[in-house]
Design a protein around this motif. Structure first.
Motif, PDB file in Angstrom:
ATOM      1  N   LEU B  62       0.794  -1.219   0.000  1.00  0.00           N
ATOM      2  CA  LEU B  62       0.000   0.000   0.000  1.00  0.00           C
ATOM      3  C   LEU B  62       0.840   1.290   0.000  1.00  0.00           C
ATOM      4  O   LEU B  62       0.555   2.209  -0.788  1.00  0.00           O
ATOM      5  CB  LEU B  62      -0.968  -0.014   1.193  1.00  0.00           C
ATOM      6  N   PRO B  63       1.851   1.389   0.855  1.00  0.00           N
ATOM      7  CA  PRO B  63       2.651   2.634   0.826  1.00  0.00           C
ATOM      8  C   PRO B  63       3.285   2.874  -0.547  1.00  0.00           C
ATOM      9  O   PRO B  63       3.379   4.021  -0.985  1.00  0.00           O
ATOM     10  CB  PRO B  63       3.745   2.389   1.884  1.00  0.00           C
ATOM     11  N   HIS B  64       3.682   1.785  -1.203  1.00  0.00           N
ATOM     12  CA  HIS B  64       4.297   1.935  -2.527  1.00  0.00           C
ATOM     13  C   HIS B  64       3.281   2.457  -3.541  1.00  0.00           C
ATOM     14  O   HIS B  64       3.604   3.288  -4.395  1.00  0.00           O
ATOM     15  CB  HIS B  64       4.871   0.594  -3.004  1.00  0.00           C
ATOM     16  N   MET B  66       0.760   4.317  -2.912  1.00  0.00           N
ATOM     17  CA  MET B  66       0.550   5.739  -2.642  1.00  0.00           C
ATOM     18  C   MET B  66       1.730   6.582  -3.126  1.00  0.00           C
ATOM     19  O   MET B  66       1.554   7.672  -3.662  1.00  0.00           O
ATOM     20  CB  MET B  66       0.328   5.969  -1.144  1.00  0.00           C
ATOM     21  N   MET B  67       2.944   6.064  -2.931  1.00  0.00           N
ATOM     22  CA  MET B  67       4.132   6.806  -3.387  1.00  0.00           C
ATOM     23  C   MET B  67       4.124   6.925  -4.914  1.00  0.00           C
ATOM     24  O   MET B  67       4.445   7.985  -5.463  1.00  0.00           O
ATOM     25  CB  MET B  67       5.414   6.101  -2.922  1.00  0.00           C
ATOM     26  N   ALA B  69       1.450   6.825  -6.820  1.00  0.00           N
ATOM     27  CA  ALA B  69       0.352   7.735  -7.201  1.00  0.00           C
ATOM     28  C   ALA B  69       0.774   9.194  -7.005  1.00  0.00           C
ATOM     29  O   ALA B  69       0.487  10.061  -7.838  1.00  0.00           O
ATOM     30  CB  ALA B  69      -0.886   7.423  -6.374  1.00  0.00           C
ATOM     31  N   ASP B  70       1.469   9.431  -5.905  1.00  0.00           N
ATOM     32  CA  ASP B  70       1.950  10.786  -5.618  1.00  0.00           C
ATOM     33  C   ASP B  70       2.958  11.222  -6.685  1.00  0.00           C
ATOM     34  O   ASP B  70       2.906  12.352  -7.202  1.00  0.00           O
ATOM     35  CB  ASP B  70       2.599  10.805  -4.223  1.00  0.00           C
ATOM     36  N   THR B 114      -8.121   3.819  -1.120  1.00  0.00           N
ATOM     37  CA  THR B 114      -6.777   4.259  -1.498  1.00  0.00           C
ATOM     38  C   THR B 114      -6.462   3.894  -2.949  1.00  0.00           C
ATOM     39  O   THR B 114      -5.924   4.710  -3.709  1.00  0.00           O
ATOM     40  CB  THR B 114      -5.734   3.615  -0.560  1.00  0.00           C
ATOM     41  N   GLN B 117      -8.450   6.080  -5.267  1.00  0.00           N
ATOM     42  CA  GLN B 117      -7.883   7.436  -5.260  1.00  0.00           C
ATOM     43  C   GLN B 117      -6.624   7.486  -6.108  1.00  0.00           C
ATOM     44  O   GLN B 117      -6.426   8.393  -6.908  1.00  0.00           O
ATOM     45  CB  GLN B 117      -7.571   7.823  -3.818  1.00  0.00           C
TER      46      GLN B 117
END
Lengths: 355, 215
Positions: B62-64, B66-67, B69-70, B114, B117
């Motif tokens: 998940l953090p990856h 989001m990173m 996507a950012d 998430t 998004q």
């Protein structure tokens, strides 16, 4: 027209498949597990054996004599009394009667005492009651009686707990903060689980069952492994069972490690050595059922994963079998045709030590 | 460097989940004369799709996601001038997502939010244990195209049906697509209660929403 056999989809719906369809699905299910887990697919003999089990013309099947395995239960203590529209049967009875029924009437080989919330955190304020219940049960029972609960690390996040919800932080791109919240929650969870089980051991519990480990992701598993390690050190003779929540450890944090291994993304055969290393006696691997695929596909996939876990594990593997796991369809009361066939395949093909 | 190589570099930069790599790859593609739309669609978006696949396979977490996507959002921002004002602000669709009343399970629903998004949807995650009225109020407030209804227990699945009934009563059913999910939910249950989408997991949810909205 080829003979058709009645079986089910993963959502429980009845379907009729020919042997060719069954074999195709078995092969595809096993291949899916092999691909995801980077493990060996089942051999053609093993697939044939599962097909035979599926096609047996009986309502239910059983293992061959001499291949019986121990059967352990989790929250069954509450299942006699419970009646919330779920699988409880609503017969008024205490938890002790529930435990004793499983021991003396249902043939359970081990049992556990569990609190109605079935998570560790809510046990803290009622620890004295739980200790007393354990003592009374132990005075009336012979089979090993563990204390069971879910690590359920979600209870440490807002709005249930003190730490900001990583899900909310992640959605706001606050990734480092989310990871920090997971780390802090894991520390608290470890501490609480150790404290609770220390009390249960003083009340003559035979051990602990960590049920649905990893439900809140890698932090949940990280906390559990550390609790297992501490408890093993303090109680060298206790029984510790670690049952998983799902087939793959969710990477909510992504960077947590145990024994130098990243926990996120581990499949059952990779989880087993870490659970053993931490000090558990029994490992409960899980494989999830895909409701859109057939029983054949799901069962071959589950057996492939579990066989690899059994081979990788130095402690007995008691596979999780029930609603939506172990190849069994997602039905509130899992149908006996599927449960008995899946269980037989797990014992005779995957080689599990217990269920 | 050929166009194919530039596209691969853009995609690989997204998969690396590193913002600096993405920004460098976008600058390089721009300097080489690639069209902004092509940089986004063939390079960055293709990389995000691969990130989704790797997430589903347990190789990225998940953090990856989001990173990545950012990093993609920052990369697209670099192309803003060339694309025209406001072009990068446009969201694919508006989604209200939540767990139905009586059910306190949060994690699966949050992962779906998430992932949606990060796929470019405007997501309003209203939380867990949400009464039917809260779903309806939020749908009206944000003019939602899709509502996601999560339930992890057989005892709370009925809440999914109740929201669908309420949408009908409010005259919103034809306007809003309904997606259901959660461990006990199945395609058969979705058919029974009249939901438009059932997804086994978060990646599948994103795929199905894109398909039904043709975005």
């Amino acid at each position: 027209m080829a003979t058709e056999y009645d079986l089910r989809m993963g959502d429980g719906k009845r379907v009729f498949h020919s042997k060719n369809q069954i074999m195709d699905d078995l092969e595809a299910g096993s291949a899916d597990a092999a691909d995801l887990g980077e493990i060996s697919a089942l051999s053609s003999n093993e697939l044939e054996k599962i097909a035979e089990i599926i096609m047996t013309k009986s309502r239910m099947v059983g293992v061959e004599p001499g291949k019986e395995v121990p059967v352990t239960h989790d929250i069954g203590t509450l299942r006699i009394d419970g009646d919330q529209g779920n699988s409880g049967v609503g017969i008024p009875s205490s938890r002790m009667i529930g435990c004793m029924m499983h021991e003396r009437a249902f043939g359970a080989d081990t049992m556990e005492l569990g609190h109605i919330d079935y998570s560790f955190k809510p046990v803290k304020p009622v620890i004295a009651q739980e200790c007393q219940a354990m003592e009374v049960c132990q005075q009336n029972m012979i089979i090993p009686l563990l204390y069971g609960a879910m690590p359920n690390m979600g209870l440490y996040y807002t709005p249930d707990g003190p730490f900001e919800n990583p899900g909310d932080l992640m959605k706001a791109f606050k990734i480092a903060e989310a990871q920090e919240s997971i780390e802090k929650s894991a520390d608290h969870l470890t501490r609480d689980m150790i404290w609770i089980i220390q009390h249960m051991m003083k009340s003559s519990s035979d051990g602990v069952n960590f049920d649905t480990t990893g439900a809140a992701g890698d932090g949940d598993m990280f906390a559990t492994l550390h609790a297992v390690e501490a408890l093993r050190k303090e109680f060298p003779e206790m029984y510790i069972e670690v049952g998983m929540a799902g087939e793959c450890v969710l990477g909510m944090h992504g960077g947590l490690e145990y024994d130098g291994k990243t926990l996120a993304g581990l499949w059952p055969h990779q989880q087993a050595p870490l659970v053993t290393k931490a000090g558990a006696n029994v490992f409960g691997p899980v494989v999830n059922t895909n409701t859109s695929m057939s029983f054949s596909w799901n069962l071959a996939r589950a057996v492939t994963f579990i066989k690899a876990a059994v081979e990788a594990s130095d402690v007995p593997c008691h596979v999780d079998m029930g609603m939506g796991v172990g190849g069994i369809p997602m039905l509130e009361t899992p149908p006996i045709d599927a449960v008995s066939r899946a269980s037989k395949a797990m014992v005779e093909v995957a080689g599990v030590d217990g269920i | 460097m050929s166009k194919e190589e530039l596209i691969k570099e853009l995609s690989d930069a997204i998969i690396s989940c590193k913002k600096d790599n993405v920004l460098a790859a976008v600058e390089k593609a721009k300097d080489a004369g690639m069209e902004p739309a092509e940089i986004i669609e063939k390079g960055l978006a293709a990389g995000m799709n691969e990130v989704g696949v790797l997430f589903e396979r347990g190789k990225l977490f998940l953090p990856h996601v989001m990173m990545a996507a950012d990093a993609m959002a920052q990369g697209v921002k670099l192309l803003e001038t060339d694309l025209g004002a406001g072009a990068t602000e446009k969201k694919k669709a508006v989604i209200v997502n939540g767990t139905v009343e009586g059910d306190v399970h949060d994690i699966g629903k949050s992962i779906v939010s998430t992932m949606l998004q990060s796929a470019g949807f405007e997501v309003h995650d209203i939380g867990r244990d949400m009464p039917t009225k809260s779903f309806i109020d939020k749908i009206k407030e944000v003019n939602a195209d899709v509502v996601g209804l999560s339930a992890l227990m057989t005892t709370t699945m009925q809440g999914q049906k109740e929201v669908i009934e309420a949408l009908k009563e409010e005259g919103l059913r034809d306007k809003v697509k309904v997606m259901i999910g959660g461990a006990p939910a199945t395609q058969a249950w979705a058919d029974k209660i009249g939901a438009d989408i059932y997804a086994e997991n978060a990646s599948e949810a994103v795929k199905q929403v894109k398909e039904i909205l043709s975005v």
